[in-house]
Design a protein around this motif. Structure first.
Motif, short mmCIF file in Angstrom:
data_model
loop_
_atom_site.label_atom_id
_atom_site.label_comp_id
_atom_site.label_asym_id
_atom_site.label_seq_id
_atom_site.Cartn_x
_atom_site.Cartn_y
_atom_site.Cartn_z
N ARG A 18 16.02 120.09 32.05
CA ARG A 18 15.19 118.94 32.41
C ARG A 18 14.46 118.38 31.19
O ARG A 18 14.45 117.18 30.94
N TRP A 58 15.21 114.89 28.78
CA TRP A 58 14.11 113.95 28.57
C TRP A 58 13.96 113.64 27.08
O TRP A 58 13.89 112.48 26.67
N ARG A 106 5.73 111.94 30.47
CA ARG A 106 6.47 113.08 31.02
C ARG A 106 5.55 113.97 31.84
O ARG A 106 5.87 114.37 32.97
N TRP A 162 14.21 111.14 36.52
CA TRP A 162 12.83 111.61 36.42
C TRP A 162 11.88 110.79 37.28
O TRP A 162 10.93 111.32 37.85
#
Length: 212
Positions: A3, A7, A25, A74
């Motif tokens: 993950r 990103w 984030r 996301w």
């Protein structure tokens, strides 16, 4: 963790700096960690990211397309409120637009991310490759999950809507799932049709039978 890796890769592709957007984030991760979530939590985000990675080869062209689907993953359920469920995709898309635009992400990428999130409301995608097809299939990977995980997913969604009476829930849930089963194919990409389609149909058949 994959993950976080994807990103950082997405940020590098659009900004050249893997350390950018840290506050964005962290804010999004906090939203995915809200206590009221059952299925739409960090585990779902991780599974979508894993599915994106599995579909990437042969369906995504270049780093910018990849960044678009990563950001869409996301943000797509960053806002999840069952009391205003019809607005979740639109509000999540607007959150993505605001957060990414404010941090120097170009209008083309932001527009692509917003379009991907908005399309997830109805999952009516006809492309067989590219960001739309890949994001569509990754978001629906759960339908093809191993039986135990699929059953956990069904239970987790029911928990999110625990306040809804059983009969009303069964009718509403069947109305959401049946159109996927009735399609010629649940998935759009060649890989997902080959690797996931059979399991998805089996899982959907069982759950629709349970819903009665």
């Amino acid at each position: 963790m994959l993950r976080d890796e994807v990103w950082d890769e997405a940020v590098r592709a659009v900004r050249g700096d893997a350390h950018g957007l840290v506050s964005v984030r962290d804010d999004v991760l906090g939203r995915w960690s809200e206590a009221h979530r059952g299925y739409h939590d960090l585990r779902h985000l991780d599974e979508v990211v894993d599915a994106l990675a599995e579909l990437r080869d042969g369906a995504i062209d270049g780093a910018i397309e990849w960044a678009s689907v990563v950001f869409a993953a996301w943000f797509h359920d960053a806002i999840y409120d069952i009391t205003t469920a019809a607005e979740n995709e639109r509000r999540s898309a607007e959150l993505a637009r605001t957060a990414l635009s404010a941090n120097g992400i170009g209008i083309d990428v932001v527009g692509a991310v917003v379009a991907l999130i908005e399309a997830s409301e109805v999952h009516d995608v006809h492309e067989t490759r590219g960001p739309q097809a890949v994001f569509h299939d990754a978001d629906l990977w759960i339908l093809a999950a191993p039986v135990e995980r699929f059953d956990d997913y069904c239970a987790d969604v029911r928990r999110e809507y625990a306040a809804v009476p059983d009969e009303a829930y069964a009718q509403a849930r069947a109305a959401i799932l049946a159109p996927f089963f009735d399609r010629e194919a649940v998935y759009r990409t060649a890989h997902a049709r080959r690797e996931w389609e059979s399991a998805a149909r089996s899982n959907l058949r069982r759950e629709l039978s349970r819903l009665g």
